[in-house]
Write an enzyme that holds these catalytic residues in place. Structure first.
Site, short mmCIF file in Angstrom:
data_model
loop_
_atom_site.label_atom_id
_atom_site.label_comp_id
_atom_site.label_asym_id
_atom_site.label_seq_id
_atom_site.Cartn_x
_atom_site.Cartn_y
_atom_site.Cartn_z
N GLY A 63 43.88 88.95 72.31
CA GLY A 63 44.45 88.12 72.72
C GLY A 63 46.23 89.04 72.60
N GLY A 64 47.04 87.70 72.26
CA GLY A 64 48.54 87.47 72.60
C GLY A 64 49.44 87.96 71.75
CG MET A 65 48.73 85.85 68.32
SD MET A 65 51.07 85.85 68.66
CE MET A 65 51.44 85.89 66.49
CB VAL A 68 39.57 91.05 65.40
CG1 VAL A 68 38.39 90.98 63.96
CG2 VAL A 68 41.16 89.91 65.17
CE LYS A 83 44.54 87.99 63.84
NZ LYS A 83 44.31 86.39 63.26
CG ASP A 177 47.49 79.03 65.46
OD1 ASP A 177 47.78 78.21 65.72
OD2 ASP A 177 46.77 80.23 65.58
#
Length: 196
Positions: A63-65, A68, A83, A177
């Site tokens: 994803g954007g971060m 994993v 991660k 989050d």
């Protein structure tokens, strides 16, 4: 985080074109003085590559971060999730690592276990308990048009989440989050909170 299939950013992570998996061992973190002088690093973990004593099996999500990966702990012969957060570096990475260490001290049956935190070329990563399951968001999508969740079932599903948050809050940890993507329903029927 598994961190079950928690989406995370970029890097190719693909095996070489001839079908043979990459077997390179990636070095660990650079000293602060080396970070400034080091050229940009293409971070890539693919099937068969290793990070310390963890052997990467496959990517679970991105994803954007970050990304994993499903991995095998070769010392303890267990599956785990790695991660790698590519959106964090410098001071943000230090803050993330500090928060991850605090979360690792948080013991609760509804919080995913953090085995280790470290960094790779200045980017933080966590090694987490690997859990078979699906996110609450995926579960809700699978329900489709079944209408609203019965209040009793909704309460039963959220009690473990609230208990996990209470445990974290007692240690001064705030989940910044909390969303259906960060709540995992395990194959065994447990509820686990991810990504503190």
């Amino acid at each position: 985080m598994s961190a079950g299939p928690t989406p995370l950013p970029a890097g190719d992570g693909e095996p070489p074109a001839d079908g043979e998996p990459a077997r390179a061992t990636l070095p660990l973190s650079l000293a602060p003085s080396e970070r400034a002088a080091a050229p940009p690093v293409q971070l890539s973990l693919g099937p068969g590559s290793t990070l310390k004593h963890y052997e990467v099996i496959r990517e679970l999500g991105r994803g954007g971060m970050g990304r994993v990966f499903l991995a095998r702990d070769t010392r303890l012969a267990r599956l785990c999730a790695i991660k790698l957060l590519l959106a964090y570096s410098g001071e943000r990475a230090e803050r993330f690592l500090s928060e991850a260490r605090a979360t690792a001290r948080c013991k609760h049956e509804s919080i995913v276990v953090v085995y280790e935190v470290d960094e790779l070329h200045g980017f933080p990563y966590m090694v987490l308990e690997y859990i078979e399951g699906r996110t609450l968001r995926e579960w809700m999508r699978e329900r489709g048009g079944e209408g609203p969740l019965p209040p009793r079932l909704a309460a039963e599903m959220m009690i473990p989440v609230v208990q996990a948050l209470v445990c974290a809050h007692e240690m001064g940890i705030v989940h910044r989050d909390l969303k259906p993507e960060n709540i995992l329903l395990t194959e065994a029927g447990q509820i686990k909170v991810l990504d503190f």
